[in-house]
Design an enzyme around this catalytic site. Structure first.
Site, PDB file in Angstrom:
ATOM      1  N   ASP A 171       0.809  -1.229   0.000  1.00  0.00           N
ATOM      2  CA  ASP A 171       0.000   0.000   0.000  1.00  0.00           C
ATOM      3  C   ASP A 171       0.846   1.284   0.000  1.00  0.00           C
ATOM      4  O   ASP A 171       0.328   2.365  -0.282  1.00  0.00           O
ATOM      5  CB  ASP A 171      -0.926   0.023   1.228  1.00  0.00           C
ATOM      6  CG  ASP A 171      -1.819  -1.202   1.315  1.00  0.00           C
ATOM      7  OD1 ASP A 171      -2.087  -1.810   0.259  1.00  0.00           O
ATOM      8  OD2 ASP A 171      -2.249  -1.559   2.431  1.00  0.00           O
ATOM      9  N   LEU A 198      -3.697 -10.655  -6.816  1.00  0.00           N
ATOM     10  CA  LEU A 198      -2.690 -10.700  -7.887  1.00  0.00           C
ATOM     11  C   LEU A 198      -1.598  -9.674  -7.599  1.00  0.00           C
ATOM     12  O   LEU A 198      -0.429  -9.882  -7.901  1.00  0.00           O
ATOM     13  CB  LEU A 198      -3.326 -10.325  -9.230  1.00  0.00           C
ATOM     14  CG  LEU A 198      -4.133 -11.375  -9.973  1.00  0.00           C
ATOM     15  CD1 LEU A 198      -4.765 -10.744 -11.197  1.00  0.00           C
ATOM     16  CD2 LEU A 198      -3.209 -12.515 -10.383  1.00  0.00           C
TER      17      LEU A 198
HETATM   18  O1  F6P Z   1      -2.406  -4.042   3.329  1.00  0.00           O
HETATM   19  C1  F6P Z   1      -2.221  -4.844   2.233  1.00  0.00           C
HETATM   20  C2  F6P Z   1      -3.548  -5.289   1.653  1.00  0.00           C
HETATM   21  O2  F6P Z   1      -3.278  -6.041   0.493  1.00  0.00           O
HETATM   22  C3  F6P Z   1      -4.524  -4.159   1.367  1.00  0.00           C
HETATM   23  O3  F6P Z   1      -4.198  -3.472   0.182  1.00  0.00           O
HETATM   24  C4  F6P Z   1      -5.822  -4.920   1.335  1.00  0.00           C
HETATM   25  O4  F6P Z   1      -6.921  -4.097   1.668  1.00  0.00           O
HETATM   26  C5  F6P Z   1      -5.631  -5.970   2.382  1.00  0.00           C
HETATM   27  O5  F6P Z   1      -4.239  -6.135   2.547  1.00  0.00           O
HETATM   28  C6  F6P Z   1      -6.258  -7.281   2.034  1.00  0.00           C
HETATM   29  O6  F6P Z   1      -6.084  -8.145   3.086  1.00  0.00           O
HETATM   30  P1  F6P Z   1      -6.436  -9.701   3.000  1.00  0.00           P
HETATM   31  O7  F6P Z   1      -5.342 -10.367   2.245  1.00  0.00           O
HETATM   32  O8  F6P Z   1      -6.464 -10.125   4.421  1.00  0.00           O
HETATM   33  O9  F6P Z   1      -7.745  -9.824   2.319  1.00  0.00           O
END
Ligand code: F6P
Length: 364
Positions: free
Chosen positions: A143, A289
């Site tokens: 992020d 991805l």
């Molecule tokens: O913080 C990294 C991230 O990939 C975010 O961009 C996203 O909202 C979240 O983690 C998704 O988390 P998970 O893999 O637990 O669904």
């Protein structure tokens, strides 16, 4: 502090390309100094179950540098201050078991933990440090939303993947004269959307930092028609909000997960565009991805630098700091200056001005 250190490394929160490169660099830089390194599997889980602690040697880490994921495993449900336990009736209770983590860490004779994580994991490391566990944080997240570091590792790979996907959408959008709305990750920050949308030649980029209006989005897409272009690409960050609206979230299905799950804004935007313009519109979510695959060369390099700097800082006696990339240097920043300070895109930044100069709408 003796010369021969015994250090630990763990990976917490969502994975990010580059984790293995940091683990590689930590192991090699520690081995150079004759130190011992141990990997704690699955965040702090290895400190509850010591069978999850693995010795890391140059032989063990050979060849991992370019691999995605993490050889140590990770979790975003590993908060030792709130560990879920199932009661007899099937309901869940949360217990604070942080003392046990610190006690086991010390009992195992570790001098310092290198914690690879984002804001949540660094916050946990900070709270554990207040109970006596020394650590050095390394800024991990696709992020790119951690304060005090110009960039986190994993971000470049996520942007590269997202850009490649957007590139592929142009031809199918054009063939069908459609609007394609692509949702990318990033939580409350628009870095991935902004960088991939600009590099991927989007018509509209929607980010959390700039609330959008569907009317403005549609105006921009209809300008395409006037110019004879009947298709369009909208890149939307998962945390983008309509002016006056709220975040779009999904049901949280993970026990022990504290954070809300974002998702669904692309579908919302696509339906609104179709309703207003009548144009065929499709939405897609790039999802995980963006977290997968080998790190780009840039991410690999910065990860190696982060890992080596973490070991250097331990040797220099630094503790409870985050390694921050402040070009051209790696600096040790007190973690208290980082946690809870989401680094957002400035609406007045050069990249935003570049978008506007190129005719890309930000939905405002
Ligand atoms: O913080 C990294 C991230 O990939 C975010 O961009 C996203 O909202 C979240 O983690 C998704 O988390 P998970 O893999 O637990 O669904």
């Amino acid at each position: 502090m003796g010369n021969r250190m015994r250090i630990a490394v763990n990976t917490g929160g969502g994975d990010a390309p580059g984790l293995n490169a940091v683990i590689y660099a930590v192991t090699m830089a520690a081995a150079q100094r004759g130190w011992e390194v141990h990997g704690i599997r699955e965040g702090y889980a290895g400190l509850f179950d010591t069978s999850k602690i693995v010795p890391l040697t140059p032989e063990r880490v050979a060849g991992i540098m370019d691999r995605g994921g993490t050889i140590l495993g990770t979790t975003n449900k590993g908060d030792p201050f709130n560990r879920p336990h199932e009661r007899n009736d099937g309901t869940i209770e949360f217990r604070d078991e942080s003392d046990k983590v610190v006690e086991n860490f010390k009992r195992l004779g570790f001098d310092c933990l290198i914690a690879l994580g984002g804001d949540g994991s660094l916050g946990l490391a900070h709270r554990l440090s207040q109970k006596g566990l020394n650590f050095i944080g390394v800024p991990k997240t696709i992020d790119n939303d951690l304060a005090k570091t110009q960039q986190t590792f994993g971000f470049d790979t996520a942007v590269t993947t997202a850009t490649e996907c957007i590139d592929k959408l142009h031809s199918t959008a054009e063939a069908h004269r459609r609007i394609m709305v692509v949702e990318v990750m990033g939580r409350y920050a628009g870095w991935i959307a902004l960088h991939s949308g600009l590099s991927g030649d989007a018509d509209v980029i929607l980010i959390p930092e700039i609330p959008f209006s569907i009317d403005k989005v549609c105006d921009r897409l209809m300008e395409n028609e006037v110019r004879g272009k009947q298709h369009g690409i909208v890149v939307v960050a998962e945390g983008a909000k309509e002016a006056g609206g709220g975040l779009i979230t999904k049901e949280n299905v993970d026990v022990g997960r504290q954070e809300v799950m974002l998702g669904g804004v692309a579908d919302y935007v696509a339906k609104a565009i179709h309703k207003k313009t009548g144009k065929e519109t499709r939405s897609l979510v790039l999802g995980h991805l963006q977290r997968g695959g080998s790190p780009t060369t840039w991410d690999r390099l910065i990860s190696l630098r982060f890992g080596a700097a973490a070991v250097r800082f331990i040797a220099e006696g630094k503790r409870n700091v985050m390694v921050a990339w402040q070009p051209p240097e790696m600096k040790a920043i007190p973690v208290t200056e980082v946690i809870g300070q989401t680094k957002l895109v400035s609406p007045d930044s050069d990249t935003i001005h570049t978008c506007r100069d190129l005719g890309i709408s930000l939905g405002d």
